[in-house]
Design a protein around this motif. Structure first.
Motif, PDB file in Angstrom:
ATOM      1  N   GLU A  94     -38.458 -26.668  23.657  1.00 35.02           N
ATOM      2  CA  GLU A  94     -37.371 -26.756  22.703  1.00 35.02           C
ATOM      3  C   GLU A  94     -36.249 -27.629  23.263  1.00 35.02           C
ATOM      4  N   ARG A  95     -36.302 -27.908  24.560  1.00 34.64           N
ATOM      5  CA  ARG A  95     -35.336 -28.836  25.178  1.00 34.64           C
ATOM      6  C   ARG A  95     -35.754 -30.287  24.966  1.00 34.64           C
ATOM      7  N   VAL A  96     -37.016 -30.493  24.708  1.00 37.20           N
ATOM      8  CA  VAL A  96     -37.557 -31.846  24.540  1.00 37.20           C
ATOM      9  C   VAL A  96     -37.445 -32.303  23.086  1.00 37.20           C
ATOM     10  N   PHE A  97     -37.666 -31.381  22.165  1.00 34.97           N
ATOM     11  CA  PHE A  97     -37.680 -31.703  20.739  1.00 34.97           C
ATOM     12  C   PHE A  97     -36.469 -31.101  20.047  1.00 34.97           C
ATOM     13  N   LYS A  98     -35.976 -31.807  19.048  1.00 35.85           N
ATOM     14  CA  LYS A  98     -34.993 -31.211  18.147  1.00 35.85           C
ATOM     15  C   LYS A  98     -35.800 -30.431  17.116  1.00 35.85           C
ATOM     16  N   ILE A  99     -35.465 -29.140  16.960  1.00 37.88           N
ATOM     17  CA  ILE A  99     -36.236 -28.262  16.096  1.00 37.88           C
ATOM     18  C   ILE A  99     -35.352 -27.780  14.954  1.00 37.88           C
ATOM     19  N   PHE A 100     -35.851 -27.937  13.737  1.00 40.04           N
ATOM     20  CA  PHE A 100     -35.143 -27.525  12.525  1.00 40.04           C
ATOM     21  C   PHE A 100     -35.862 -26.350  11.879  1.00 40.04           C
ATOM     22  N   GLN A 101     -35.112 -25.539  11.149  1.00 34.94           N
ATOM     23  CA  GLN A 101     -35.701 -24.407  10.417  1.00 34.94           C
ATOM     24  C   GLN A 101     -36.731 -24.894   9.407  1.00 34.94           C
ATOM     25  N   SER A 102     -36.431 -26.016   8.739  1.00 33.16           N
ATOM     26  CA  SER A 102     -37.325 -26.541   7.705  1.00 33.16           C
ATOM     27  C   SER A 102     -37.156 -28.060   7.638  1.00 33.16           C
ATOM     28  N   PRO A 103     -38.082 -28.746   6.982  1.00 30.62           N
ATOM     29  CA  PRO A 103     -37.921 -30.191   6.792  1.00 30.62           C
ATOM     30  C   PRO A 103     -36.651 -30.521   5.996  1.00 30.62           C
ATOM     31  N   VAL A 104     -36.290 -29.653   5.064  1.00 36.80           N
ATOM     32  CA  VAL A 104     -35.069 -29.873   4.278  1.00 36.80           C
ATOM     33  C   VAL A 104     -33.851 -29.900   5.197  1.00 36.80           C
ATOM     34  N   ASP A 105     -33.817 -28.984   6.178  1.00 36.90           N
ATOM     35  CA  ASP A 105     -32.716 -28.968   7.143  1.00 36.90           C
ATOM     36  C   ASP A 105     -32.689 -30.257   7.961  1.00 36.90           C
ATOM     37  N   ALA A 106     -33.850 -30.780   8.311  1.00 38.17           N
ATOM     38  CA  ALA A 106     -33.912 -32.035   9.064  1.00 38.17           C
ATOM     39  C   ALA A 106     -33.330 -33.181   8.231  1.00 38.17           C
ATOM     40  N   VAL A 107     -33.692 -33.223   6.963  1.00 39.77           N
ATOM     41  CA  VAL A 107     -33.176 -34.270   6.069  1.00 39.77           C
ATOM     42  C   VAL A 107     -31.667 -34.139   5.922  1.00 39.77           C
ATOM     43  N   LYS A 108     -31.174 -32.913   5.731  1.00 35.91           N
ATOM     44  CA  LYS A 108     -29.729 -32.694   5.598  1.00 35.91           C
ATOM     45  C   LYS A 108     -28.991 -33.138   6.861  1.00 35.91           C
ATOM     46  N   SER A 109     -29.540 -32.829   8.011  1.00 37.13           N
ATOM     47  CA  SER A 109     -28.927 -33.212   9.275  1.00 37.13           C
ATOM     48  C   SER A 109     -28.879 -34.738   9.401  1.00 37.13           C
ATOM     49  N   TYR A 110     -29.955 -35.378   9.022  1.00 37.94           N
ATOM     50  CA  TYR A 110     -30.021 -36.834   9.087  1.00 37.94           C
ATOM     51  C   TYR A 110     -29.035 -37.469   8.129  1.00 37.94           C
ATOM     52  N   GLU A 111     -28.922 -36.915   6.912  1.00 36.92           N
ATOM     53  CA  GLU A 111     -27.973 -37.416   5.923  1.00 36.92           C
ATOM     54  C   GLU A 111     -26.541 -37.261   6.425  1.00 36.92           C
ATOM     55  N   ALA A 112     -26.249 -36.120   7.065  1.00 34.81           N
ATOM     56  CA  ALA A 112     -24.887 -35.876   7.577  1.00 34.81           C
ATOM     57  C   ALA A 112     -24.523 -36.876   8.661  1.00 34.81           C
ATOM     58  N   LYS A 113     -25.471 -37.262   9.488  1.00 32.84           N
ATOM     59  CA  LYS A 113     -25.209 -38.257  10.541  1.00 32.84           C
ATOM     60  C   LYS A 113     -24.908 -39.630   9.950  1.00 32.84           C
ATOM     61  N   ARG A 114     -25.560 -39.940   8.840  1.00 29.99           N
ATOM     62  CA  ARG A 114     -25.399 -41.263   8.223  1.00 29.99           C
ATOM     63  C   ARG A 114     -24.101 -41.364   7.439  1.00 29.99           C
ATOM     64  N   ALA A 115     -23.553 -40.240   7.014  1.00 29.58           N
ATOM     65  CA  ALA A 115     -22.348 -40.242   6.170  1.00 29.58           C
ATOM     66  C   ALA A 115     -21.082 -40.545   6.965  1.00 29.58           C
TER      67      ALA A 115
END
Length: 115
Positions: A94-115
């Motif tokens: 879990e230190r090597v990979f970023k782990i999200f609860q769901s793919p939707v959470d991954a997309v939201k996180s990515y969108e927040a970084k881009r905003a």
């Protein structure tokens, strides 16, 4: 190995449609991930919500997929079942990979970084 792939924003989401990533499936897993990601240049999220079991060979295959993508295309994980999450915790992956609860959470996180 059974997998599906879709684009969400600028992320490629690969859903693993198998119950196990183990020694018997590791080579097929690596080959299939390479095949699905060959034409893309975006970060990848592996949706492991259907996977109930990962052994050391499966873990190695996931790490091999990350190395194949390289540092320019991060590999993230999502939807880990409790048993699979425990394997990642015990091996400290879990230190090597970023782990999200769901793919939707991954997309939201990515969108927040881009905003």
């Amino acid at each position: 190995m059974n997998m599906s792939s879709e684009m969400a924003e600028d992320l490629q989401i690969i859903k693993i449609l198998e119950k196990r990533i183990d020694a018997a499936a590791a080579i097929q897993f690596k080959d299939r991930v390479r095949e699905l990601t060959a034409e893309q240049d975006t970060p990848v999220v592996l949706d492991l919500s259907e996977v109930d079991f990962v052994d050391s060979s499966g873990l190695g295959a996931i790490v091999a997929a990350m190395k194949f993508l390289g540092s320019e295309r991060p590999l993230h994980l999502a939807g880990l079942t409790p048993i699979v999450a425990k394997v990642f915790a015990l091996t400290r992956m879990e230190r090597v990979f970023k782990i999200f609860q769901s793919p939707v959470d991954a997309v939201k996180s990515y969108e927040a970084k881009r905003a």
